[in-house]
Scaffold this motif. Structure first.
Motif, PDB file in Angstrom:
ATOM      1  N   ALA A 177       0.857  -1.191   0.000  1.00  0.00           N
ATOM      2  CA  ALA A 177       0.000   0.000   0.000  1.00  0.00           C
ATOM      3  C   ALA A 177       0.889   1.234   0.000  1.00  0.00           C
ATOM      4  CB  ALA A 177      -0.908  -0.013   1.221  1.00  0.00           C
ATOM      5  N   LYS A 178       0.495   2.251  -0.751  1.00  0.00           N
ATOM      6  CA  LYS A 178       1.326   3.452  -0.896  1.00  0.00           C
ATOM      7  C   LYS A 178       1.107   4.465   0.225  1.00  0.00           C
ATOM      8  CE  LYS A 178       1.762   3.128  -5.926  1.00  0.00           C
ATOM      9  NZ  LYS A 178       1.477   3.782  -7.228  1.00  0.00           N
ATOM     10  N   ASN A 179      -0.117   4.616   0.677  1.00  0.00           N
ATOM     11  CA  ASN A 179      -0.412   5.632   1.691  1.00  0.00           C
ATOM     12  C   ASN A 179      -0.700   4.970   3.029  1.00  0.00           C
ATOM     13  OD1 ASN A 179      -0.283   7.753  -0.263  1.00  0.00           O
ATOM     14  ND2 ASN A 179      -2.317   7.142  -0.970  1.00  0.00           N
ATOM     15  N   ASN A 180       0.266   5.006   3.912  1.00  0.00           N
ATOM     16  CA  ASN A 180       0.115   4.365   5.218  1.00  0.00           C
ATOM     17  C   ASN A 180       0.338   5.367   6.349  1.00  0.00           C
ATOM     18  OD1 ASN A 180       0.060   1.870   3.807  1.00  0.00           O
ATOM     19  ND2 ASN A 180       2.291   1.896   3.765  1.00  0.00           N
ATOM     20  N   ASP A 181      -0.355   5.134   7.463  1.00  0.00           N
ATOM     21  CA  ASP A 181      -0.124   5.935   8.653  1.00  0.00           C
ATOM     22  C   ASP A 181       1.128   5.427   9.363  1.00  0.00           C
ATOM     23  OD1 ASP A 181      -2.416   7.379   8.185  1.00  0.00           O
ATOM     24  OD2 ASP A 181      -3.681   6.005   9.346  1.00  0.00           O
ATOM     25  N   ASN A 182       1.895   6.323   9.891  1.00  0.00           N
ATOM     26  CA  ASN A 182       3.075   5.975  10.695  1.00  0.00           C
ATOM     27  C   ASN A 182       4.084   5.112   9.944  1.00  0.00           C
ATOM     28  OD1 ASN A 182       1.821   7.284  12.906  1.00  0.00           O
ATOM     29  ND2 ASN A 182       0.666   5.414  13.355  1.00  0.00           N
ATOM     30  N   ASN A 183       4.082   5.219   8.621  1.00  0.00           N
ATOM     31  CA  ASN A 183       5.054   4.495   7.793  1.00  0.00           C
ATOM     32  C   ASN A 183       5.049   2.987   8.025  1.00  0.00           C
ATOM     33  OD1 ASN A 183       6.123   6.794   6.464  1.00  0.00           O
ATOM     34  ND2 ASN A 183       7.250   7.313   8.345  1.00  0.00           N
ATOM     35  N   LYS A 184       3.880   2.434   8.312  1.00  0.00           N
ATOM     36  CA  LYS A 184       3.771   0.987   8.487  1.00  0.00           C
ATOM     37  C   LYS A 184       3.897   0.288   7.138  1.00  0.00           C
ATOM     38  CE  LYS A 184       0.415   1.530  12.247  1.00  0.00           C
ATOM     39  NZ  LYS A 184      -1.025   1.482  12.568  1.00  0.00           N
ATOM     40  N   LYS A 185       4.489  -0.918   7.150  1.00  0.00           N
ATOM     41  CA  LYS A 185       4.558  -1.729   5.930  1.00  0.00           C
ATOM     42  C   LYS A 185       3.248  -2.491   5.797  1.00  0.00           C
ATOM     43  CE  LYS A 185       8.096  -4.053   4.682  1.00  0.00           C
ATOM     44  NZ  LYS A 185       9.153  -5.106   4.700  1.00  0.00           N
ATOM     45  N   VAL A 186       2.304  -1.893   5.057  1.00  0.00           N
ATOM     46  CA  VAL A 186       0.963  -2.466   4.929  1.00  0.00           C
ATOM     47  C   VAL A 186       0.779  -3.062   3.537  1.00  0.00           C
ATOM     48  CG1 VAL A 186      -1.512  -1.956   4.914  1.00  0.00           C
ATOM     49  CG2 VAL A 186      -0.020  -0.869   6.612  1.00  0.00           C
ATOM     50  N   LEU A 187       0.256  -4.265   3.489  1.00  0.00           N
ATOM     51  CA  LEU A 187      -0.042  -4.910   2.220  1.00  0.00           C
ATOM     52  C   LEU A 187      -1.431  -4.521   1.722  1.00  0.00           C
ATOM     53  CD1 LEU A 187       1.185  -8.597   2.690  1.00  0.00           C
ATOM     54  CD2 LEU A 187       2.183  -6.866   1.187  1.00  0.00           C
ATOM     55  N   GLU A 188      -1.585  -4.496   0.414  1.00  0.00           N
ATOM     56  CA  GLU A 188      -2.891  -4.404  -0.222  1.00  0.00           C
ATOM     57  C   GLU A 188      -3.188  -5.761  -0.840  1.00  0.00           C
ATOM     58  OE1 GLU A 188      -3.825   0.076  -1.838  1.00  0.00           O
ATOM     59  OE2 GLU A 188      -2.742  -1.285  -3.154  1.00  0.00           O
ATOM     60  N   ILE A 189      -4.476  -6.098  -0.907  1.00  0.00           N
ATOM     61  CA  ILE A 189      -4.875  -7.403  -1.432  1.00  0.00           C
ATOM     62  C   ILE A 189      -6.135  -7.263  -2.266  1.00  0.00           C
ATOM     63  CG2 ILE A 189      -6.286  -7.963   0.611  1.00  0.00           C
ATOM     64  CD1 ILE A 189      -5.308 -10.860   0.312  1.00  0.00           C
ATOM     65  N   ILE A 190      -6.279  -8.112  -3.269  1.00  0.00           N
ATOM     66  CA  ILE A 190      -7.501  -8.108  -4.076  1.00  0.00           C
ATOM     67  C   ILE A 190      -8.503  -9.066  -3.437  1.00  0.00           C
ATOM     68  CG2 ILE A 190      -8.533  -8.737  -6.291  1.00  0.00           C
ATOM     69  CD1 ILE A 190      -5.935  -7.852  -7.633  1.00  0.00           C
ATOM     70  N   LEU A 191      -9.663  -8.525  -3.066  1.00  0.00           N
ATOM     71  CA  LEU A 191     -10.740  -9.316  -2.476  1.00  0.00           C
ATOM     72  C   LEU A 191     -12.027  -9.108  -3.254  1.00  0.00           C
ATOM     73  CD1 LEU A 191     -10.189  -8.629   1.342  1.00  0.00           C
ATOM     74  CD2 LEU A 191      -9.511 -10.673   0.069  1.00  0.00           C
TER      75      LEU A 191
END
Length: 274
Positions: free
Chosen positions: A123-137
């Protein structure tokens, strides 16, 4: 064991309003616990009883190759060998009692095999620079729940082919150019889970198993032009950030958590209280 059968003991049964499972207390789920008075509710949906190509003969005694490959039908379980009742010739769910006998909405006596594509990117826009994944659901038409865009493996079909086919059908509405769009993406496929699924359609004699594969787009280049369009069993499809629990269908949540851990991404389920 009780942890495994949560959705597989829920009532009313999936797709019905009045089919109630017999209550099964946690301690009585395993078959090795004696329960002489156990009386599961018998139910097989009409659509299954009409014996379509994807379903077995209604008479389980006509099946003679459990735990084997039966012509093109794979009756082996990813959990190992399962027991078959000597009197009825019905397979016994390897994870225990569900309160419902018969096949419900499932076509096969014993394991019903599925394949699940887990398509991820950062994910490109995260709070607190977390490494967040995006997924297709997708959003399922039958239950309205969010789910992976997977489905059943056809007789004689390799699971990797089924995973790709289901993704094109459900997340790309069978777009003719779909296969070309995802060719490079699917070359990144890595097995992430194979085994039993705590599915609301499971019964004492028929159950879901899946093999899930993760296609991860590390740079975002492989999915930037991907055109999503819901089709087949899906009414919606979209990218979602894995920054919170999405209350997914069946055991899909556990599969996704395994992918999150694999990539060292933000573990959203540990943040529920905040």
């Amino acid at each position: 064991m009780a942890d495994v059968h949560v959705k597989a003991r829920m009532s009313p049964y999936s797709g019905t309003k009045d089919v109630q499972r017999a209550p099964v207390p946690n301690e009585k789920v395993p078959w090795n616990v004696e329960w002489a008075d156990y009386e599961p509710v018998e139910y097989t949906a009409e659509v299954v009883l009409k014996n379509p190509p994807w379903a077995d003969n209604p008479d389980a005694k006509k099946i003679s190759h459990y735990n084997e490959i039966d012509e093109k039908i794979d009756r082996r379980s990813l959990t190992g060998r399962y027991d078959v009742d000597k009197d009825t010739n019905r397979p016994k769910n390897p994870q225990g009692r569900t309160g419902l006998s018969g096949r419900g909405l499932l076509g096969r006596w014993g394991p019903n095999h599925a394949g699940d594509p887990v398509v991820t990117r950062w994910a490109k826009n995260n709070d607190n620079n977390k490494k967040v994944l995006e997924i297709i659901l997708i959003k399922r038409k039958d239950t309205g729940e969010l789910a992976l865009p997977g489905g059943m493996v056809d007789a004689g079909e390799h699971v990797s082919a089924a995973i790709k086919r289901e993704f094109i059908e459900e997340a790309m509405n069978s777009n003719e150019d779909g296969a070309k769009q995802i060719d490079e993406l699917f070359k990144t496929a890595v097995p992430i889970y194979q085994g039993y699924v705590d599915d609301p359609r499971n019964t004492d004699n028929s159950w879901m198993e899946t093999e899930a594969m993760n296609m991860h787009d590390e740079t975002g280049d492989l999915t930037k032009d991907l055109k999503l369009e819901a089709g087949d069993d899906a009414c919606k499809v979209k990218w979602l950030s894995l920054d919170r629990d999405h209350n997914l269908y069946a055991s899909h949540e556990k599969i996704i958590q395994a992918v999150v851990k694999k990539h060292g991404a933000f573990q959203y389920w540990q943040n529920k209280s905040s």
